[in-house]
Design a protein around this motif. Structure first.
Motif, PDB file in Angstrom:
ATOM      1  N   MET A   1      23.142  40.091  20.245  1.00 52.56           N
ATOM      2  CA  MET A   1      22.518  39.353  21.327  1.00 52.56           C
ATOM      3  C   MET A   1      21.019  39.238  21.063  1.00 52.56           C
ATOM      4  SD  MET A   1      22.580  40.203  25.362  1.00 52.56           S
ATOM      5  CE  MET A   1      20.982  40.300  26.097  1.00 52.56           C
ATOM      6  N   LYS A   2      20.482  38.032  21.187  1.00 48.57           N
ATOM      7  CA  LYS A   2      19.051  37.812  21.032  1.00 48.57           C
ATOM      8  C   LYS A   2      18.350  38.086  22.354  1.00 48.57           C
ATOM      9  CE  LYS A   2      18.152  33.732  19.768  1.00 48.57           C
ATOM     10  NZ  LYS A   2      17.785  32.413  19.292  1.00 48.57           N
ATOM     11  N   ASN A   3      17.104  38.504  22.269  1.00 45.74           N
ATOM     12  CA  ASN A   3      16.342  38.690  23.503  1.00 45.74           C
ATOM     13  C   ASN A   3      15.200  37.680  23.611  1.00 45.74           C
ATOM     14  OD1 ASN A   3      14.735  39.753  21.525  1.00 45.74           O
ATOM     15  ND2 ASN A   3      14.342  41.684  22.550  1.00 45.74           N
ATOM     16  N   THR A   4      15.335  36.584  22.856  1.00 45.32           N
ATOM     17  CA  THR A   4      14.395  35.474  22.964  1.00 45.32           C
ATOM     18  C   THR A   4      15.171  34.156  22.911  1.00 45.32           C
ATOM     19  OG1 THR A   4      14.044  35.348  20.571  1.00 45.32           O
ATOM     20  CG2 THR A   4      12.493  36.713  21.830  1.00 45.32           C
ATOM     21  N   MET A   5      14.512  33.110  23.355  1.00 45.46           N
ATOM     22  CA  MET A   5      15.062  31.758  23.234  1.00 45.46           C
ATOM     23  C   MET A   5      13.911  30.821  22.938  1.00 45.46           C
ATOM     24  SD  MET A   5      16.273  31.072  27.136  1.00 45.46           S
ATOM     25  CE  MET A   5      15.288  31.630  28.507  1.00 45.46           C
ATOM     26  N   GLU A   6      14.235  29.640  22.412  1.00 48.03           N
ATOM     27  CA  GLU A   6      13.205  28.705  21.989  1.00 48.03           C
ATOM     28  C   GLU A   6      13.503  27.307  22.519  1.00 48.03           C
ATOM     29  OE1 GLU A   6      11.052  27.222  17.871  1.00 48.03           O
ATOM     30  OE2 GLU A   6      12.362  28.971  17.833  1.00 48.03           O
ATOM     31  N   TYR A   7      12.428  26.609  22.901  1.00 50.01           N
ATOM     32  CA  TYR A   7      12.547  25.239  23.390  1.00 50.01           C
ATOM     33  C   TYR A   7      11.227  24.528  23.126  1.00 50.01           C
ATOM     34  CZ  TYR A   7      13.152  21.365  26.735  1.00 50.01           C
ATOM     35  OH  TYR A   7      13.244  20.125  27.328  1.00 50.01           O
ATOM     36  N   GLN A   8      11.285  23.391  22.479  1.00 48.28           N
ATOM     37  CA  GLN A   8      10.117  22.558  22.167  1.00 48.28           C
ATOM     38  C   GLN A   8       8.992  23.354  21.497  1.00 48.28           C
ATOM     39  OE1 GLN A   8       8.804  19.395  24.597  1.00 48.28           O
ATOM     40  NE2 GLN A   8      10.688  19.266  25.784  1.00 48.28           N
ATOM     41  N   GLY A   9       9.369  24.294  20.645  1.00 48.05           N
ATOM     42  CA  GLY A   9       8.387  25.081  19.911  1.00 48.05           C
ATOM     43  C   GLY A   9       7.859  26.300  20.641  1.00 48.05           C
ATOM     44  N   TYR A  10       8.282  26.508  21.871  1.00 42.25           N
ATOM     45  CA  TYR A  10       7.844  27.659  22.653  1.00 42.25           C
ATOM     46  C   TYR A  10       8.943  28.718  22.649  1.00 42.25           C
ATOM     47  CZ  TYR A  10       4.043  24.734  24.256  1.00 42.25           C
ATOM     48  OH  TYR A  10       2.930  23.927  24.298  1.00 42.25           O
ATOM     49  N   VAL A  11       8.537  29.978  22.557  1.00 42.33           N
ATOM     50  CA  VAL A  11       9.475  31.097  22.532  1.00 42.33           C
ATOM     51  C   VAL A  11       9.327  31.873  23.833  1.00 42.33           C
ATOM     52  CG1 VAL A  11      10.116  33.239  21.356  1.00 42.33           C
ATOM     53  CG2 VAL A  11       9.325  31.271  20.022  1.00 42.33           C
ATOM     54  N   GLY A  12      10.461  32.193  24.434  1.00 40.32           N
ATOM     55  CA  GLY A  12      10.460  32.956  25.678  1.00 40.32           C
ATOM     56  C   GLY A  12      11.347  34.177  25.582  1.00 40.32           C
ATOM     57  N   THR A  13      11.030  35.176  26.371  1.00 45.47           N
ATOM     58  CA  THR A  13      11.813  36.410  26.401  1.00 45.47           C
ATOM     59  C   THR A  13      13.031  36.252  27.300  1.00 45.47           C
ATOM     60  OG1 THR A  13      10.555  37.316  28.267  1.00 45.47           O
ATOM     61  CG2 THR A  13       9.772  37.851  26.050  1.00 45.47           C
ATOM     62  N   VAL A  14      13.998  37.125  27.080  1.00 56.92           N
ATOM     63  CA  VAL A  14      15.181  37.204  27.944  1.00 56.92           C
ATOM     64  C   VAL A  14      15.316  38.659  28.355  1.00 56.92           C
ATOM     65  CG1 VAL A  14      17.680  36.933  28.103  1.00 56.92           C
ATOM     66  CG2 VAL A  14      16.335  35.300  26.754  1.00 56.92           C
ATOM     67  N   GLU A  15      15.180  38.916  29.656  1.00 53.75           N
ATOM     68  CA  GLU A  15      15.307  40.268  30.183  1.00 53.75           C
ATOM     69  C   GLU A  15      16.225  40.237  31.395  1.00 53.75           C
ATOM     70  OE1 GLU A  15      11.678  42.675  30.196  1.00 53.75           O
ATOM     71  OE2 GLU A  15      10.629  40.879  29.467  1.00 53.75           O
ATOM     72  N   PHE A  16      16.677  41.429  31.797  1.00 52.08           N
ATOM     73  CA  PHE A  16      17.566  41.514  32.950  1.00 52.08           C
ATOM     74  C   PHE A  16      17.122  42.642  33.864  1.00 52.08           C
ATOM     75  CE2 PHE A  16      21.408  43.107  35.130  1.00 52.08           C
ATOM     76  CZ  PHE A  16      21.743  41.952  35.817  1.00 52.08           C
ATOM     77  N   SER A  17      17.045  42.347  35.153  1.00 55.67           N
ATOM     78  CA  SER A  17      16.741  43.360  36.154  1.00 55.67           C
ATOM     79  C   SER A  17      18.044  43.743  36.847  1.00 55.67           C
ATOM     80  CB  SER A  17      15.742  42.824  37.188  1.00 55.67           C
ATOM     81  OG  SER A  17      15.653  43.714  38.291  1.00 55.67           O
ATOM     82  N   GLU A  18      18.498  44.954  36.572  1.00 58.16           N
ATOM     83  CA  GLU A  18      19.734  45.420  37.213  1.00 58.16           C
ATOM     84  C   GLU A  18      19.538  45.530  38.725  1.00 58.16           C
ATOM     85  OE1 GLU A  18      22.998  49.030  36.818  1.00 58.16           O
ATOM     86  OE2 GLU A  18      21.201  49.068  35.583  1.00 58.16           O
ATOM     87  N   GLU A  19      18.369  45.991  39.118  1.00 55.70           N
ATOM     88  CA  GLU A  19      18.065  46.158  40.539  1.00 55.70           C
ATOM     89  C   GLU A  19      18.134  44.833  41.290  1.00 55.70           C
ATOM     90  OE1 GLU A  19      14.155  47.328  43.193  1.00 55.70           O
ATOM     91  OE2 GLU A  19      14.456  48.370  41.292  1.00 55.70           O
ATOM     92  N   ASP A  20      17.531  43.791  40.716  1.00 50.21           N
ATOM     93  CA  ASP A  20      17.516  42.475  41.372  1.00 50.21           C
ATOM     94  C   ASP A  20      18.695  41.604  40.976  1.00 50.21           C
ATOM     95  OD1 ASP A  20      15.057  43.091  42.603  1.00 50.21           O
ATOM     96  OD2 ASP A  20      13.954  42.439  40.820  1.00 50.21           O
ATOM     97  N   ARG A  21      19.432  42.031  39.945  1.00 52.94           N
ATOM     98  CA  ARG A  21      20.564  41.278  39.424  1.00 52.94           C
ATOM     99  C   ARG A  21      20.156  39.855  39.030  1.00 52.94           C
ATOM    100  NH1 ARG A  21      25.177  44.213  39.995  1.00 52.94           N
ATOM    101  NH2 ARG A  21      25.127  45.869  41.530  1.00 52.94           N
TER     102      ARG A  21
END
Length: 110
Positions: free
Chosen positions: A1-21
């Protein structure tokens, strides 16, 4: 599983908050704080794309150049001894220090 994603040359993180779901993230490598969230992967991706599209539209409207991450230039701090050794290796390989370090870093992540 990757923890980043890319769109139009920009890279973003992917995180998960269990508390907030909720999945959430932020765009990396630029000064502007661009964040996004979603309760599903699909919502996260859509919000990420929307944030980038909105940012680019706002820049166009305000006639400012959008920030670009990872322009290919960065500064690092190393010891003078390491700097000297790298420079000597670059000369020995008939390369500029920049080219030698780029080649060395490329090999390190290959």
């Amino acid at each position: 599983m990757k923890n980043t994603m890319e769109y139009q040359g920009y890279v973003g993180t992917v995180e998960f908050s269990e508390e907030d779901r909720v999945f959430f993230g932020k765009v990396l490598g630029i000064r502007s704080l661009l964040s996004y969230e979603g309760t599903t992967g699909e919502e996260l991706i859509n919000d990420f794309h929307g944030v980038i599209d909105d940012y680019l539209a706002m820049c166009k409207e305000k006639k400012v150049k959008p920030e670009k991450a990872y322009k290919g230039s960065f500064n690092i701090r190393i010891s003078p001894d390491l700097h000297k050794k790298l420079a000597i290796q670059a000369i020995a390989n008939n390369m500029s220090l920049n080219s030698y370090i780029e080649k060395t870093l490329s090999a390190a992540i290959a």
